[in-house]
Design a protein around this motif. Structure first.
Motif, PDB file in Angstrom:
ATOM      1  N   LYS A  76     131.171  23.023  83.011  1.00  0.00           N
ATOM      2  CA  LYS A  76     130.477  23.440  84.388  1.00  0.00           C
ATOM      3  C   LYS A  76     129.199  22.493  84.392  1.00  0.00           C
ATOM      4  O   LYS A  76     128.815  22.028  85.712  1.00  0.00           O
ATOM      5  CB  LYS A  76     130.002  25.021  84.114  1.00  0.00           C
ATOM      6  CG  LYS A  76     129.832  25.411  85.440  1.00  0.00           C
ATOM      7  CD  LYS A  76     129.735  26.984  85.506  1.00  0.00           C
ATOM      8  CE  LYS A  76     127.844  27.646  86.023  1.00  0.00           C
ATOM      9  NZ  LYS A  76     127.705  28.682  85.568  1.00  0.00           N
ATOM     10  N   MET A  77     128.497  22.488  83.346  1.00  0.00           N
ATOM     11  CA  MET A  77     127.402  21.500  83.417  1.00  0.00           C
ATOM     12  C   MET A  77     127.669  20.333  83.977  1.00  0.00           C
ATOM     13  O   MET A  77     126.944  19.703  84.947  1.00  0.00           O
ATOM     14  CB  MET A  77     126.598  21.467  82.317  1.00  0.00           C
ATOM     15  CG  MET A  77     125.474  22.727  82.199  1.00  0.00           C
ATOM     16  SD  MET A  77     125.013  22.860  80.416  1.00  0.00           S
ATOM     17  CE  MET A  77     123.973  21.212  80.514  1.00  0.00           C
ATOM     18  N   VAL A  78     128.589  19.815  83.403  1.00  0.00           N
ATOM     19  CA  VAL A  78     129.011  18.212  83.682  1.00  0.00           C
ATOM     20  C   VAL A  78     129.843  18.470  85.242  1.00  0.00           C
ATOM     21  O   VAL A  78     129.142  17.481  85.904  1.00  0.00           O
ATOM     22  CB  VAL A  78     130.437  17.837  83.014  1.00  0.00           C
ATOM     23  CG1 VAL A  78     130.918  16.601  83.225  1.00  0.00           C
ATOM     24  CG2 VAL A  78     129.932  17.667  81.404  1.00  0.00           C
ATOM     25  N   ALA A  79     130.349  19.376  85.406  1.00  0.00           N
ATOM     26  CA  ALA A  79     130.611  19.493  86.950  1.00  0.00           C
ATOM     27  C   ALA A  79     129.827  19.641  87.798  1.00  0.00           C
ATOM     28  O   ALA A  79     129.580  19.250  88.972  1.00  0.00           O
ATOM     29  CB  ALA A  79     131.868  20.687  87.044  1.00  0.00           C
ATOM     30  N   THR A  80     128.486  20.576  87.456  1.00  0.00           N
ATOM     31  CA  THR A  80     127.495  20.494  88.266  1.00  0.00           C
ATOM     32  C   THR A  80     126.827  19.202  88.518  1.00  0.00           C
ATOM     33  O   THR A  80     126.515  19.057  89.705  1.00  0.00           O
ATOM     34  CB  THR A  80     126.632  21.551  87.501  1.00  0.00           C
ATOM     35  OG1 THR A  80     127.220  22.687  87.013  1.00  0.00           O
ATOM     36  CG2 THR A  80     125.333  22.171  88.512  1.00  0.00           C
ATOM     37  N   ASP A  81     126.575  18.599  87.499  1.00  0.00           N
ATOM     38  CA  ASP A  81     126.098  17.466  87.311  1.00  0.00           C
ATOM     39  C   ASP A  81     126.684  16.556  88.632  1.00  0.00           C
ATOM     40  O   ASP A  81     126.289  15.755  89.330  1.00  0.00           O
ATOM     41  CB  ASP A  81     126.162  16.536  85.980  1.00  0.00           C
ATOM     42  CG  ASP A  81     124.827  16.822  85.223  1.00  0.00           C
ATOM     43  OD1 ASP A  81     124.040  17.650  85.652  1.00  0.00           O
ATOM     44  OD2 ASP A  81     124.689  16.444  84.030  1.00  0.00           O
TER      45      ASP A  81
END
Ligand SMILES: Nc1ncnc2c1ncn2[C@@H]1O[C@H](COP(=O)(O)OP(=O)(O)OP(=O)(O)O)[C@@H](O)[C@H]1O
Length: 789
Positions: free
Chosen positions: A180-185
């Motif tokens: 999710k963090m990667v996706a958020t990034d």
């Protein structure tokens, strides 16, 4: 848990409620006429601290029969009141009254005691009931506890499981969160990018507005140009049409080239035949010349001998003549002497006699000398005659020799011319052959139908295979009828059951020749078991007419390499043979195998490797240097004996493995310093067969499964190549990995699809033909020649 307990707890109060003893209330008795006042705090006497109410109404009315206590509530206050009841002052001395009063009190007390007795009894009964209730409740409790224990264990296990799941989920959650963090990034970056894009879009829109204006202006000008373009398009279309016509012409040219090629082939065969005839004539003339030379030498020798003889005779004759002259001189002297003697008759007669005798002797000698002389003269004449004859014979031989030499020279010139024609034709053939292959750019497929065999158990009338006679598929097509449905196939070449091994070989001889020119060549036979693959590839080595493609190819290679030696070519050849049996490589030329030591090659790895130039090597494999066809024939025999062969329901002598014969050819031309590296791979695949039809069991079943698996890997590779997929599964089987360079593009590859005409094999035949058609459509690229100068 709590709720469970509450659900299973027995309702203790229910029974108590039904049997509860109400505390005496402050009601007035309806009978007995005694007025009862409220006394104490409404609790029972000290006997019990419980606040349970005791009501007379709950006591069995039957038990009060005969007493007048019914309806009375016997409270402590009431008893105290009865006990403390005093006799009225005015009647203190009235005994009767006193007695009556006491009797009444006693009666009340008795009633009270009776009531209490009954109450006690009912309480005891109640107690017993309650005890039994408590016991049953306790039992139920124990059972429930046991159940609960089990349930707790189950639940504990569930908890452990859930904890695990929980950990797993937590892990996934962590992953998801990191994702999710990667996706958020990514989203953030995307948003930034979007903002940038939006800005750019705005700028672009502005620019596009400007450009639109410019474009509109341009459109106007383009509209003008459009007419010009339309004219150009028309021209282009015309050009395209002319290109198509040119293409058609090229196609025609190709056809013509093919026809030329065929014609050249025929011419080549004719020249070869001529060449063979001329060579035969030349050899015969050479033999004649040699015999003439021998006879000439003999004649010269004879002449020399005769000359010597004549010399001797002449010397002898001279000697004889000298002797004769000497004798004649002596005779003459003697005659003179005789005359003198006759004159001197006075001399003694004995002397005269001696002289006469000597004279006679001399005359005799003289006449014998004359005879000898005559003989020698005759001999000399004969010798001269002989010499003359010999001279004539020598002259004749010399003339013949000169004539023969001229003929030989003439033949040599013709031979050289024929050879240069062959060379030219050969070069043209190579060029045409390579052009055809380049134009085709795919694996070529030849189909061969074997004759019906007695073992097939069908008669020819039930034939389900036919060959079309239309111009475009003549000699290339095959029709197969299954369940009344006709299936048509066209390949590069079709061989009916009538075609001989030589006819089949003629069609592949150019391909084989390419191996000498430095190409990688791969020929393999595919088909169901018993369809004639081994017959096509190996044939019957004991019968020259039935020799297969492998021995014929090798014969041609050795013959051609010898004839190319006059052009400065020297070749080195190395042969190896292996079989892939149950996905394991076996070395067919291993000395251990030949010596009958079984497969004692344990420890040998036999791994397949490809080098950068597409050459394939198998580690630990026996490689034999060969220089004559005889050497190769004995290797082929050795390999045929070592090969894994078994009997199936479909074939008496079934090959249970894929056999790969490899001949590496290194050529070097001394005059041009050209070097070529060719490879000839000749492969007899194991037969494809349906497990159900082959009726294989045990180890045969395993063999069949391994064969079918590797053949299905081969079809996977072919189909993957046909679809031009990025990943081609060459490594799925040993066979496909070994054939990777052949299937992958830079080699000349030819597949024979062998078909059985037996109607019961039509299913398999159809599968084989369909597979072959896919292979034929598969483009693998342009073959490359391995050449270095
Ligand atoms: N063109 C032909 N002319 C005459 N006989 C043939 C021909 N083709 C095959 N046969 C015969 O058919 C039989 C089976 O042929 P062969 O052993 O070559 O089949 P195969 O396809 O190699 O079988 P497998 O895959 O089981 O090894 C043999 O007896 C062979 O001699």
């Amino acid at each position: 848990m709590a709720s469970f307990r509450s659900q299973n707890k027995p309702p203790l109060n229910t029974n108590l409620a039904t049997s509860s003893l109400p505390i005496p209330s402050m009601k007035k008795a309806s009978s007995g006429g005694n007025e009862i006042k409220k006394i104490g705090n409404g609790k029972l006497p000290n006997t019990s601290t419980r606040t349970r109410q005791v009501s007379i109404t709950n006591v069995d009315s039957g038990s009060n029969a005969g007493s007048d206590c019914s309806g009375i509530e016997y409270t402590k206050e009431y008893i105290d009141e009865v006990l403390n009841e005093k006799l009225p002052q005015k009647n203190r001395f009235d005994i009767k009254m006193k007695c009556e009063h006491l009797g009444g009190r006693v009666k009340k007390l008795k009633d009270c005691i009776k009531w209490y007795g009954e109450v006690e009894e009912s309480l005891l009964l109640e107690q017993q009931k309650l005890r039994s209730l408590v016991e049953s409740s306790e039992r139920k409790c124990v059972e429930t506890e046991e159940k609960m224990g089990k349930r707790i264990e189950e639940l504990d296990a569930e908890i452990v499981e859930l904890k695990k799941n929980c950990a797993c989920l937590e892990e996934r959650l962590a992953n998801v969160e990191s994702e999710k963090m990667v996706a958020t990034d990514a989203l953030r970056r995307e948003q930034e990018a979007r903002v940038a894009v939006e800005k750019e879009q705005a700028a672009l829109e502005e620019r596009s507005q400007q450009e639109l204006r410019i474009a509109n202006q341009k459109i106007e000008s383009l509209k003008k140009d459009c007419d010009t373009y339309k004219t150009n398009l028309k021209n282009s279309q015309e050009y395209n049409t002319s290109l198509q016509q040119y293409n058609a012409t090229l196609q025609k040219d190709l056809e013509t080239q093919k026809i030329n090629h065929k014609r050249l082939e025929e011419e080549k065969v004719a020249i070869f035949k001529d060449n063979i005839t001329v060579k035969g004539l030349y050899n015969r003339l050479q033999d004649d010349l040699a015999s003439f030379q021998a006879s000439r030498d003999e004649a010269i020798k004879k002449k020399e001998a005769l000359k010597d003889e004549v010399g001797c005779l002449r010397a002898e004759l001279k000697q004889v003549k000298d002797d004769r002259d000497h004798q004649q001189l002596e005779a003459h002297n003697l005659m003179e002497e005789l005359a003198k003697c006759k004159e001197i008759s006075g001399k003694s007669s004995s002397e005269c006699y001696n002289v006469t005798t000597r004279l006679k002797a001399l005359e005799e000698i003289c006449s014998s000398q004359r005879e000898t002389n005559q003989i020698l003269q005759d001999q000399l004449a004969a010798a001269n005659e002989k010499l003359k004859m010999s001279d004539m014979a020598t002259w004749q031989t010399k003339t013949e020799f000169e004539e023969q030499s001229r003929l030989v020279q003439d033949l040599q010139n013709r031979l050289a011319e024929a050879e240069s024609q062959i060379l030219e034709g050969e070069n043209l053939r190579k060029k045409l052959h390579n052009t055809i292959l380049e134009l085709k750019g795919n694996i070529r497929v030849f189909c061969r139908v074997r004759p019906l065999l007695p073992a097939d158990g069908s008669n020819g009338e039930a034939s389900v295979i036919s060959f079309p006679t239309s111009a475009e598929s003549l000699g290339r097509g095959i029709n197969l009828i299954q369940n009344g449905q006709k299936h048509q196939f066209v390949f590069d070449k079709m061989f009916s059951h009538e075609c001989s091994q030589q006819e089949v070989f003629v069609e592949i001889s150019q391909l084989v020749q390419s191996a000498l020119d430095g190409y990688k060549v791969c020929i393999f036979a595919y088909g169901q078991t018993g369809s004639g693959k081994t017959y096509t590839m190996m044939g019957k080595t004991d019968s020259p007419e039935q020799k297969g493609l492998i021995p014929r190819s090798l014969e041609q290679i050795f013959q051609s390499s010898q004839s190319l030696s006059c052009q400065g070519w020297k070749y080195k050849m190395q042969a190896s043979m292996l079989e892939i049996y149950n996905e394991t490589i076996h070395d067919l030329l291993s000395p251990n195998r030949a010596s009958g030591a079984g497969n004692s090659n344990a420890g040998k790895t036999y791994t397949i490797q490809h080098d950068a130039s597409g050459n394939t090597y198998v580690s630990d494999l026996t490689i034999v240097d060969v220089s004559t066809i005889r050497e190769v024939s004995s290797l082929l025999q050795q390999a045929a004996q070592s090969r894994s062969v078994g009997k199936t329901r479909m074939n008496e002598q079934s090959s249970r493995s894929h056999m790969v014969f490899t001949l590496r050819i290194s050529g070097f031309n001394e005059s041009t310093e050209q070097q070529v590296q060719g490879v000839l791979n000749l492969i007899d695949l194991a037969g494809s067969e349906r497990l159900s039809k082959s009726e294989s069991t045990g180890s045969t079943l395993r063999e069949t499964q391994a064969i079918n698996k590797s053949l299905s890997s081969l079809s996977d590779v072919i189909f993957s190549l046909a679809k031009k997929e990025d990943h081609v599964p060459f490594r799925n089987s040993k066979l496909t990995y070994l054939l990777q360079p052949c299937l992958g593009g830079n080699s000349k590859t030819l597949m024979f699809v062998n078909i059985s005409p037996d109607p019961s094999s039509m299913g398999e035949s159809l599968c084989s033909l369909r597979f072959a058609a896919r292979v034929n459509a598969c483009e693998i690229g342009v073959p490359q020649r391995q050449i270095c100068v």
